[in-house]
Design a protein around this motif. Structure first.
Motif, PDB file in Angstrom:
ATOM      1  N   VAL A 170       0.810  -1.228   0.000  1.00  0.00           N
ATOM      2  CA  VAL A 170       0.000   0.000   0.000  1.00  0.00           C
ATOM      3  C   VAL A 170       0.839   1.273   0.000  1.00  0.00           C
ATOM      4  N   ALA A 171       2.171   1.106  -0.048  1.00  0.00           N
ATOM      5  CA  ALA A 171       3.056   2.272   0.094  1.00  0.00           C
ATOM      6  C   ALA A 171       2.799   3.338  -0.969  1.00  0.00           C
ATOM      7  N   VAL A 226      -1.094   5.191  -0.147  1.00  0.00           N
ATOM      8  CA  VAL A 226      -1.454   6.028   1.000  1.00  0.00           C
ATOM      9  C   VAL A 226      -0.236   6.816   1.476  1.00  0.00           C
ATOM     10  N   GLY A 227      -0.496   7.959   2.072  1.00  0.00           N
ATOM     11  CA  GLY A 227       0.581   8.798   2.592  1.00  0.00           C
ATOM     12  C   GLY A 227      -0.031  10.038   3.193  1.00  0.00           C
ATOM     13  N   PRO A 228       0.797  11.026   3.551  1.00  0.00           N
ATOM     14  CA  PRO A 228       0.250  12.254   4.129  1.00  0.00           C
ATOM     15  C   PRO A 228      -0.766  12.898   3.180  1.00  0.00           C
ATOM     16  N   THR A 229      -1.847  13.415   3.764  1.00  0.00           N
ATOM     17  CA  THR A 229      -2.824  14.126   2.943  1.00  0.00           C
ATOM     18  C   THR A 229      -2.393  15.578   2.715  1.00  0.00           C
ATOM     19  N   HIS A 230      -1.513  16.084   3.599  1.00  0.00           N
ATOM     20  CA  HIS A 230      -0.968  17.429   3.453  1.00  0.00           C
ATOM     21  C   HIS A 230       0.479  17.425   3.939  1.00  0.00           C
ATOM     22  N   THR A 231       1.319  18.284   3.352  1.00  0.00           N
ATOM     23  CA  THR A 231       2.656  18.527   3.900  1.00  0.00           C
ATOM     24  C   THR A 231       2.795  20.036   4.026  1.00  0.00           C
TER      25      THR A 231
END
Lengths: 426, 426
Positions: free
Chosen positions: B402-403, B406-411
């Motif tokens: 799943v890398a 998915v991840g941060p929705t904001h930086t």
């Protein structure tokens, strides 16, 4: 067995208010974490009579998780109100091999909190904080996190179908980022350190847009912190209602250490557990890359000088630790000590725990084992006394720490000839 | 609470021998997995009178792990003989949100075996196999593994201070390689598939150099397989001693499915649990990259054509499944079905389970959830009946799956201005 089973007689909260740890000012049970009088940190105060009514039998008849101690916690007495993954009652594993390796001649136990639902002790504090938060009317769940807390808040929110917004430093281990993002809440990476993240969350919580939002370790922090007490209760119960002579605890904010000590005190005060002869002794572990609490203690001062954290033990990287002074107080009062381990020692600690005990810890656990070893070597920890060392997280979340050190011992072709050439057949 | 607590009256093994599943030939309780008469697979046979003496009260008074069912297992009745991390009694989590998402209108439960010590169901089978193996005089522990089994064997060996040698395909997920290697045993990467690994282990076990070595899924396989029964016992006990109407189970060798079905049968036969009206129905889940059992069932045959596995669900990648025919038998007999999911569906399954239930599964769990969804959509699974879906492993071990999704929705920068620019303040 199911989560609906509850201790029969703990139906109302024993908490009577919040009290300032610095000046003693009292407040009602609201979402507030700092004293209006002196800006000191608030903690939950209990009705001692209510605590004293809790019995071993009640606890032992309760569910196989932290809620068996609901009578000693500020929230969650009614199972229907809980926001929880039902963490806790994690294994207490005796490890003669680890004891021998570090030079202990008394029983050594590892309290393995990697067994929690999201594989760190944070599930305990999040369950208590979010249960309290929902009771206070909050509808969105948030935190500032070094990773484990982020995993736990996002998973708890998913379990109950609530929105979450989690704030992390942008340079966390990939395992901790994915393991938060997969639950589908908002995940905000901050271009800064954990201390920057924490500061920003302290500002956001004051805005109108976050009025509905409980930051587990900011505005509902007093409730959150109480969840750590269960790591003290469980060890005592698992030892047959005895407090161990010595405990070694990792420190980030320092709060876990103070709450385990508080849990031991409570159990003795209300007559549920017996203290060891001469009292228990508390030891704290940090990494060399972030050692402001241990440095202050070793220098004989209470003044903690914030640091800019470095090193692989990211879950311990709080450079400006909120409960540091209280951790120092607990360690001094009980006659303990603090030490710290560098990255190589931390990696060795992870491997030593895995090889001797079959437990794969994250860097925080490696730090604690490494510090245990140092404390025995330096004579600060008594090798003849029963000791408990806390592993607070899971090695699967910090694979990079050991990725270059361990791997296949052989790589062979799929044949007996391949096995013979590799020396596997003598 | 501690592992020393044991069920009071289960002191001798109820196993009476090994029996060939194909021709019924009988053998004593030794390290043998194939019939000398017909080469059929052997399984443990029990003294039915001994099983019938086990009571709910005995079980409920036992430890909070698989050993509460020691009276129904072939080994480990005496706690001192156990080679174990004390797995089991993992959460059974009701998920109304997942039920709604897949179209079920009856209660849906996830049996979450990622909560085991090394975070997969393999801890169950390894504890039983190694306990039996030590009783048979073996001193070194081994396995052929797609990863989870490797983790578990290496950790169990470390816990008891025994040597281990573990064989894996060289192309496993990094998480599973490190999480085996860290325990310090020998780890042999084979340049081939799991089926190549398994074949080589079948040859090694016949050599003099491996005479002291128990391969948990080769020479002590009959004992190993019995450990899976505990995944049936626990679900029944957790439902209040009821067998659920429908279960969905992932298949690699097919053995887990047959043993859960066997466990349900045993509980009903000895009067410990009640069957649902019309009996329970068993469903099997594979991946599209390795679906020989499901394909045979769907084509109406018993003849399983081995495949060369592909795809992300590596823990299910057994192309020549040893218990496939028995899994087909159980599914046909109970009126169930089998289906398979492709890699994208598996990833969606992982995310769906995480977002609805707060459980992060590995690819095998994603496969099972994806197949559950298909079974409801195709009408094969009754949406009005209580259903249990098994998650057998942990998402932390297959992060790569799943890398990229998915991840941060904001930086953002660490300031209110950064938060405002990202739209977090309305």
């Amino acid at each position: 067995m199911t989560s609906a089973v509850s201790s029969p007689s703990a139906t109302t909260s024993p908490a009577r208010g919040l009290v300032c740890r610095a000046c003693g000012a009292e407040y009602p049970l609201v979402a507030q974490h700092a004293c209006y009088e002196c800006f000191g940190p608030l903690e939950v105060a209990y009705d001692q009579d209510a605590l004293a009514r809790v019995t071993r039998e009640q606890i032992e008849a309760g569910p196989q998780n932290i809620w068996r101690y609901a009578g000693l916690l500020p929230a969650g007495q009614d199972p229907a109100t809980r926001v929880t993954l039902d963490p806790g009652l994690t294994p207490l594993v005796e490890s003669p091999a680890l004891a021998a390796a570090v030079g202990l001649r008394a029983p050594l136990y590892v309290k393995d909190d990697s067994a929690n639902p999201t594989h760190s002790f944070k599930d305990r504090v999040v369950s208590v904080a979010l249960t309290a938060a929902r009771g206070l009317g909050f509808t969105r769940f948030a935190c500032a996190s070094t990773g484990n807390l982020a995993n736990s808040v996002a998973a708890h929110a998913a379990r109950v179908g609530a929105p979450s917004i989690v704030f992390i430093p942008h340079d966390l281990e990939q395992g901790k980022i994915i393991t938060t993002a997969v639950y589908g809440g908002e995940l905000v990476a901050i271009e800064g350190s954990y201390d920057d993240v924490n500061r920003l969350c302290g500002e956001l919580v004051e805005t109108d847009e976050f009025e509905d939002t409980a930051f587990v370790n900011v505005n509902v922090r007093p409730f959150y912190a109480e969840g750590s007490k269960t790591l003290g209760y469980e060890v005592a119960e698992q030892l047959g209602w005895r407090i161990p002579a010595q405990v070694v605890i990792p420190m980030a904010s320092g709060e876990l250490l103070t709450k385990v000590d508080k849990a031991f005190s409570e159990l003795v005060e209300i007559g549920l557990a017996t203290a060891p002869e001469g009292g228990w002794v508390v030891f704290g572990a940090q990494s060399a890359g972030c050692n402001p609490i241990a440095t202050a203690l070793q220098q004989g001062t209470d003044q903690i000088v914030p640091v800019k954290p470095t090193g692989i033990a990211k879950s311990l990287n709080i450079g400006d630790p909120a409960a540091g002074a209280y951790a120092i107080e607990a360690v001094r009062r009980t006659g303990g000590w603090m030490d710290y381990a560098d990255d190589d020692e931390i990696r060795d600690g992870i491997r030593l725990l895995a090889e001797t005990t079959g437990i794969f810890a994250e860097t925080a656990g490696g730090t604690t084992v490494a510090v245990l070893k140092k404390l025995v070597a330096s004579g600060k920890l008594d090798p003849e006394k029963e000791t408990v060392v806390y592993n607070t997280g899971d090695g699967l979340k910090t694979l990079d720490a050991v990725a270059d050190l361990v791997g296949p011992t052989h790589t062979i072709k799929p044949s007996l000839r391949g096995a013979r050439e590799a020396g596997l057949l003598g």
